[in-house]
Motif scaffolding. Structure first.
Motif, PDB file in Angstrom:
ATOM      1  N   ILE A   1       0.580  -1.148   0.204  1.00  0.00           N
ATOM      2  CA  ILE A   1       0.068  -0.194   0.141  1.00  0.00           C
ATOM      3  C   ILE A   1       1.372   1.389  -0.315  1.00  0.00           C
ATOM      4  CG2 ILE A   1      -1.551   1.233   1.057  1.00  0.00           C
ATOM      5  CD1 ILE A   1      -2.767  -1.816   2.672  1.00  0.00           C
ATOM      6  N   ALA A   2       2.028   1.424   1.303  1.00  0.00           N
ATOM      7  CA  ALA A   2       2.413   2.150   0.995  1.00  0.00           C
ATOM      8  C   ALA A   2       3.265   2.452  -1.036  1.00  0.00           C
ATOM      9  CB  ALA A   2       3.768   2.574   1.529  1.00  0.00           C
ATOM     10  N   ARG A   3       4.089   1.455  -0.946  1.00  0.00           N
ATOM     11  CA  ARG A   3       4.844   1.543  -2.171  1.00  0.00           C
ATOM     12  C   ARG A   3       3.927   2.237  -3.579  1.00  0.00           C
ATOM     13  NH1 ARG A   3       5.767  -3.671  -2.846  1.00  0.00           N
ATOM     14  NH2 ARG A   3       7.348  -3.420  -0.896  1.00  0.00           N
ATOM     15  N   GLU A   4       2.228   1.594  -3.448  1.00  0.00           N
ATOM     16  CA  GLU A   4       1.423   1.915  -4.467  1.00  0.00           C
ATOM     17  C   GLU A   4       0.970   3.624  -4.337  1.00  0.00           C
ATOM     18  OE1 GLU A   4      -3.169   1.060  -6.020  1.00  0.00           O
ATOM     19  OE2 GLU A   4      -1.273  -0.546  -6.103  1.00  0.00           O
ATOM     20  N   ALA A   5       1.047   3.879  -2.985  1.00  0.00           N
ATOM     21  CA  ALA A   5       0.805   5.208  -2.908  1.00  0.00           C
ATOM     22  C   ALA A   5       2.110   6.330  -2.935  1.00  0.00           C
ATOM     23  CB  ALA A   5       0.355   5.827  -1.452  1.00  0.00           C
ATOM     24  N   GLY A   6       3.387   5.464  -2.900  1.00  0.00           N
ATOM     25  CA  GLY A   6       4.080   6.793  -3.237  1.00  0.00           C
ATOM     26  C   GLY A   6       4.696   7.227  -1.814  1.00  0.00           C
ATOM     27  N   VAL A   7       4.521   6.434  -0.854  1.00  0.00           N
ATOM     28  CA  VAL A   7       5.027   7.356   0.171  1.00  0.00           C
ATOM     29  C   VAL A   7       5.870   5.745   0.854  1.00  0.00           C
ATOM     30  CG1 VAL A   7       3.505   8.769   0.881  1.00  0.00           C
ATOM     31  CG2 VAL A   7       2.953   6.414   2.042  1.00  0.00           C
ATOM     32  N   SER A   8       6.983   6.542   2.480  1.00  0.00           N
ATOM     33  CA  SER A   8       7.083   5.258   2.834  1.00  0.00           C
ATOM     34  C   SER A   8       6.913   4.742   4.220  1.00  0.00           C
ATOM     35  CB  SER A   8       8.480   6.712   3.174  1.00  0.00           C
ATOM     36  OG  SER A   8       7.941   6.915   4.710  1.00  0.00           O
ATOM     37  N   ILE A   9       6.851   3.524   3.999  1.00  0.00           N
ATOM     38  CA  ILE A   9       5.513   2.381   5.214  1.00  0.00           C
ATOM     39  C   ILE A   9       5.509   3.240   6.311  1.00  0.00           C
ATOM     40  CG2 ILE A   9       8.111   1.253   6.557  1.00  0.00           C
ATOM     41  CD1 ILE A   9       4.566  -0.104   5.866  1.00  0.00           C
ATOM     42  N   GLY A  10       6.964   4.448   6.883  1.00  0.00           N
ATOM     43  CA  GLY A  10       6.986   4.881   8.136  1.00  0.00           C
ATOM     44  C   GLY A  10       5.574   6.264   8.041  1.00  0.00           C
ATOM     45  N   THR A  11       5.672   6.793   6.964  1.00  0.00           N
ATOM     46  CA  THR A  11       4.457   7.685   6.514  1.00  0.00           C
ATOM     47  C   THR A  11       3.502   6.875   7.401  1.00  0.00           C
ATOM     48  OG1 THR A  11       5.512   9.082   4.965  1.00  0.00           O
ATOM     49  CG2 THR A  11       3.023   9.075   4.960  1.00  0.00           C
ATOM     50  N   LEU A  12       2.810   5.253   6.319  1.00  0.00           N
ATOM     51  CA  LEU A  12       1.563   5.125   6.609  1.00  0.00           C
ATOM     52  C   LEU A  12       1.226   4.967   8.684  1.00  0.00           C
ATOM     53  CD1 LEU A  12       0.211   2.337   4.394  1.00  0.00           C
ATOM     54  CD2 LEU A  12       0.249   2.307   7.417  1.00  0.00           C
ATOM     55  N   TYR A  13       1.939   4.946   8.593  1.00  0.00           N
ATOM     56  CA  TYR A  13       1.750   4.048   9.985  1.00  0.00           C
ATOM     57  C   TYR A  13       1.627   5.555  10.925  1.00  0.00           C
ATOM     58  CZ  TYR A  13       3.027  -1.032  10.193  1.00  0.00           C
ATOM     59  OH  TYR A  13       2.781  -2.125  10.278  1.00  0.00           O
ATOM     60  N   ASN A  14       2.718   6.689  10.613  1.00  0.00           N
ATOM     61  CA  ASN A  14       2.228   7.811  11.142  1.00  0.00           C
ATOM     62  C   ASN A  14       1.286   8.368  10.865  1.00  0.00           C
ATOM     63  OD1 ASN A  14       2.660  10.130  13.109  1.00  0.00           O
ATOM     64  ND2 ASN A  14       3.827  11.196  10.163  1.00  0.00           N
ATOM     65  N   ARG A  15       1.102   8.202   9.453  1.00  0.00           N
ATOM     66  CA  ARG A  15      -0.630   8.941   9.287  1.00  0.00           C
ATOM     67  C   ARG A  15      -1.990   7.777   9.532  1.00  0.00           C
ATOM     68  NH1 ARG A  15       0.629  13.510   9.867  1.00  0.00           N
ATOM     69  NH2 ARG A  15       1.986  14.154   8.739  1.00  0.00           N
ATOM     70  N   MET A  16      -1.935   6.692   9.586  1.00  0.00           N
ATOM     71  CA  MET A  16      -3.186   5.798  10.021  1.00  0.00           C
ATOM     72  C   MET A  16      -2.729   4.830  10.839  1.00  0.00           C
ATOM     73  SD  MET A  16      -4.720   6.376   6.857  1.00  0.00           S
ATOM     74  CE  MET A  16      -5.827   6.013   7.444  1.00  0.00           C
ATOM     75  N   GLY A  17      -2.436   4.871  11.723  1.00  0.00           N
ATOM     76  CA  GLY A  17      -1.869   3.973  12.785  1.00  0.00           C
ATOM     77  C   GLY A  17      -1.637   2.580  12.926  1.00  0.00           C
ATOM     78  N   SER A  18      -2.738   1.749  12.697  1.00  0.00           N
ATOM     79  CA  SER A  18      -2.080  -0.046  12.393  1.00  0.00           C
ATOM     80  C   SER A  18      -3.240   0.083  10.989  1.00  0.00           C
ATOM     81  CB  SER A  18      -3.228  -0.085  13.791  1.00  0.00           C
ATOM     82  OG  SER A  18      -4.555   0.587  13.646  1.00  0.00           O
ATOM     83  N   ARG A  19      -3.225  -1.331  10.909  1.00  0.00           N
ATOM     84  CA  ARG A  19      -4.389  -1.723   9.038  1.00  0.00           C
ATOM     85  C   ARG A  19      -5.480  -1.969   9.884  1.00  0.00           C
ATOM     86  NH1 ARG A  19      -2.548  -5.885   6.077  1.00  0.00           N
ATOM     87  NH2 ARG A  19      -0.896  -6.198   6.884  1.00  0.00           N
ATOM     88  N   GLU A  20      -5.405  -1.869  10.962  1.00  0.00           N
ATOM     89  CA  GLU A  20      -7.187  -2.030  11.610  1.00  0.00           C
ATOM     90  C   GLU A  20      -7.785  -0.702  11.479  1.00  0.00           C
ATOM     91  OE1 GLU A  20      -4.983  -3.322  13.148  1.00  0.00           O
ATOM     92  OE2 GLU A  20      -6.251  -6.013  12.819  1.00  0.00           O
ATOM     93  N   ALA A  21      -6.722   0.679  11.853  1.00  0.00           N
ATOM     94  CA  ALA A  21      -7.386   1.852  11.270  1.00  0.00           C
ATOM     95  C   ALA A  21      -7.921   2.850  10.489  1.00  0.00           C
ATOM     96  CB  ALA A  21      -6.736   2.932  12.020  1.00  0.00           C
ATOM     97  N   LEU A  22      -6.297   1.522   9.021  1.00  0.00           N
ATOM     98  CA  LEU A  22      -6.860   2.262   7.946  1.00  0.00           C
ATOM     99  C   LEU A  22      -7.764   1.305   6.920  1.00  0.00           C
ATOM    100  CD1 LEU A  22      -4.983   2.828   5.516  1.00  0.00           C
ATOM    101  CD2 LEU A  22      -3.823   0.627   4.770  1.00  0.00           C
ATOM    102  N   ILE A  23      -8.148  -0.010   7.836  1.00  0.00           N
ATOM    103  CA  ILE A  23      -9.023  -0.719   6.768  1.00  0.00           C
ATOM    104  C   ILE A  23     -10.416   0.599   7.153  1.00  0.00           C
ATOM    105  CG2 ILE A  23     -10.877  -2.793   7.447  1.00  0.00           C
ATOM    106  CD1 ILE A  23      -8.355  -4.191   8.079  1.00  0.00           C
TER     107      ILE A  23
END
Length: 187
Positions: free
Chosen positions: A38-60
């Motif tokens: 997901i991070a790769r497809e969004a063009g962001v780092s995995i750290g950005t994903l966790y920073n902005r979304m918090g967790s898999r469940e929050a993203l879901i």
């Protein structure tokens, strides 16, 4: 997507890219898809994903319930448009299995693979309640064996969802599911 107060423009753009990427990846691979994808497809780092979304469940919960809700609402409307209790329950079962086959994310949701994604679970609970109502209605109409319960319906849908995810599942799984439903009808 509405702007989140307090986020810089670039941070808001990252959130929007993550939401779009999560929808695309979850739709293709299911809710267990690697977050790195997901991070790769969004063009962001995995750290950005966790920073902005918090967790898999929050993203879901941020992206899937609205889409799942629309699909489940359409299923409900199609089901309730049928004229008899048997036709409504048959439509519900058939359409639910077709949704499980065509949408890996919705299938994962129906299988309750991520119980902490509460918004998604709540959307699925409404469909579970509809299934129970349809079983009760078919019992009251005398067209469904009393031995076939709402728990049996959920077990059949769980078997279908599990088999549809497993490439090693026997080819005849759908036939077995269909036969188990067919044997429950009285008239």
């Amino acid at each position: 997507m509405p702007r989140t107060p307090g986020l810089r423009r670039d941070a808001q753009a990252n959130v929007e890219k993550l939401h779009a990427a999560a929808l695309a990846v979850f739709s293709r691979k299911g809710l267990s898809a690697p977050l790195d994808d997901i991070a790769r497809e969004a063009g962001v780092s995995i750290g950005t994903l966790y920073n902005r979304m918090g967790s898999r469940e929050a993203l879901i919960d941020a992206v899937v319930p609205a889409v799942a809700g629309e699909k489940l609402k359409a299923l409900t409307e199609q089901t309730l448009s049928r004229t008899s209790p048997r036709a409504r329950l048959e439509t519900f079962i058939s359409e639910m299995i077709d949704l499980q086959l065509s949408d890996p994310a919705l299938n994962d949701a129906m299988l309750r693979l991520f119980p902490d994604a509460t918004a998604l679970i709540n959307a699925c609970d409404r469909s579970t309640a509809l299934g129970k109502e349809l079983v009760d209605e078919a019992h009251a109409a005398g067209v469904l064996s009393r031995d076939f319960t709402a728990d049996d319906l959920m077990a059949v849908l769980w078997m279908a969802g599990t088999a549809s995810k497993d490439p090693a599942a026997p080819e005849g799984w759908r036939r077995v599911v269909d036969r188990s439903i067919a044997s429950a009808w009285i008239a």
